[in-house]
Design an enzyme around this catalytic site. Sequence first.
Site, PDB file in Angstrom:
ATOM      1  N   ASP A   6     -16.103 -66.822 -11.200  1.00  0.00           N
ATOM      2  CA  ASP A   6     -16.498 -66.587  -9.806  1.00  0.00           C
ATOM      3  C   ASP A   6     -17.144 -67.874  -9.303  1.00  0.00           C
ATOM      4  OD1 ASP A   6     -17.918 -65.851  -7.469  1.00  0.00           O
ATOM      5  OD2 ASP A   6     -18.053 -63.773  -8.137  1.00  0.00           O
ATOM      6  N   TYR A  17     -22.184 -61.226 -11.022  1.00  0.00           N
ATOM      7  CA  TYR A  17     -22.387 -60.396  -9.830  1.00  0.00           C
ATOM      8  C   TYR A  17     -22.340 -58.931 -10.259  1.00  0.00           C
ATOM      9  CZ  TYR A  17     -21.104 -58.602  -5.172  1.00  0.00           C
ATOM     10  OH  TYR A  17     -21.049 -57.914  -3.991  1.00  0.00           O
ATOM     11  N   ARG A  29       2.551 -57.456   5.361  1.00  0.00           N
ATOM     12  CA  ARG A  29       1.510 -57.410   4.349  1.00  0.00           C
ATOM     13  C   ARG A  29       1.392 -58.732   3.572  1.00  0.00           C
ATOM     14  NH1 ARG A  29       2.945 -52.543   1.492  1.00  0.00           N
ATOM     15  NH2 ARG A  29       4.037 -53.957   0.098  1.00  0.00           N
ATOM     16  N   LYS A  46     -18.736 -65.410   2.060  1.00  0.00           N
ATOM     17  CA  LYS A  46     -19.963 -66.197   2.026  1.00  0.00           C
ATOM     18  C   LYS A  46     -19.744 -67.557   2.721  1.00  0.00           C
ATOM     19  CE  LYS A  46     -21.756 -62.774  -0.355  1.00  0.00           C
ATOM     20  NZ  LYS A  46     -21.634 -62.621  -1.798  1.00  0.00           N
TER      21      LYS A  46
END
Length: 426
Positions: A189, A118, A65, A214
Amino acid sequence: MTNTPTHTGRTTRLLHAGAPDLRGGSGPVNVPVVRTSTVRFESSAAHAEHNHRRSAGERIATYGRHGLDTHRALEDAVTALEGGHRAFLAPSGLSAITLVLLALLAPGDHALVADSVYSPVRRVDDTLLQRLGITLEYFSPSRDDLAARIRPNTRLIYLESPSSLLYEVLDLPALGAIARAHGIPVAIDNTWSGGWFHQPLALGANISIHASTKYICGHSDVMQGIVVTDSAELSGKIATAHEALGLTVGADDAYLALRGLRTLPVRLAQHQRHATQVAQWLLEQPQVGRVFYPALPSDPGHALWKRDFSGANGLVSFAFEDAIDARGAEAFVDALRFFAIGASWGGYESLALVAARDRVREHSFWSGTQPVVRLHVGLEEPQDLIADLGQAFARVEERSSIAVEPPFDKLRANGLSTVRPEPVEG
Ligand SMILES: *Cc1c(COP(=O)(O)O)cnc(C)c1O
């Protein structure tokens, strides 16, 4: 950025960050995809030593992990790109945002959030943070006095610049200075710049967040988020929450993000060239009321953008002029051939979407009521994209000269609603 003998250029550093070493005498250009769930140790002592180093805060894997070589190479490259302390990978941009909010906020805490962020951040607030007794307060980053809104229990200032949908550019150095004077960390962000032409950690932010979905991945084939911190203290807090939430990404996706990163500057330069042409052309169209693109001198954020950014991306939004309503905007988008209708952005392809009215209204930056279309200008030939937009405007023109469009008429005759569910993603 200039190259000097003592200071390597950013592109060079980006291309070499996280490259495999050649200790065995040879090796591939790219770090291989190292998939695993179990990490093996040569002895119980080695196992104990790794566990010990990990609990002391070192970035070392004791279990799958935590991610092995591929993850680490990506984390190192993004940390170098942002000039940060450490990077953490998450399975989506939104999970990276939630990670930061949960890592830094506890019951009773208050956070100030730019009202242009966002939009799904508000859903995290409504559905999760409120249940935990955490209060998010939205403010206008350009008009409100941030200092006056800070409370004794304010533990985080959360920003996004330029903002989603309308690209409001924030004065990060000024906002960061206020936060610093109050000892409050700033998270921002940084998805819009892909980390390439904006370095928020150098301008007053303490945490930079990416939807690497993105531009970093850049090919519309990966969901991923990245959090970069500027200090050991914040890295410790993020690491604790990251572990508790069990966040991890697949090695294949880490590989794709690292591959995307290598061509980020080239792709972004091309997106900017094409988007600038499209934005300038839009300014001249009679059906367009306003164009949102910080690289345009007419954009209200242009001066701040010029000061704090070294480029712009492929996102261009525009508001129609008064005579065109929401149905006209939908007819426009439906008439486009090279712009796919879809959320998200940052891949090589062009996209278009009518921005949901409720989402636009959340932003105090603009109080207009006209429908807004968000374009992602891709890497196609710009003259083809402009011709496509031109024929779609012509269709809207034709439509306004006829009373009712056949598809809407048909839907109404069948008793069906023409109202679409409001998209909130991407
Ligand atoms: C898309 C986006 C996100 C969320 O990323 P996902 O990977 O889609 O969860 C976060 N912030 C901004 C600015 C975005 O555009």
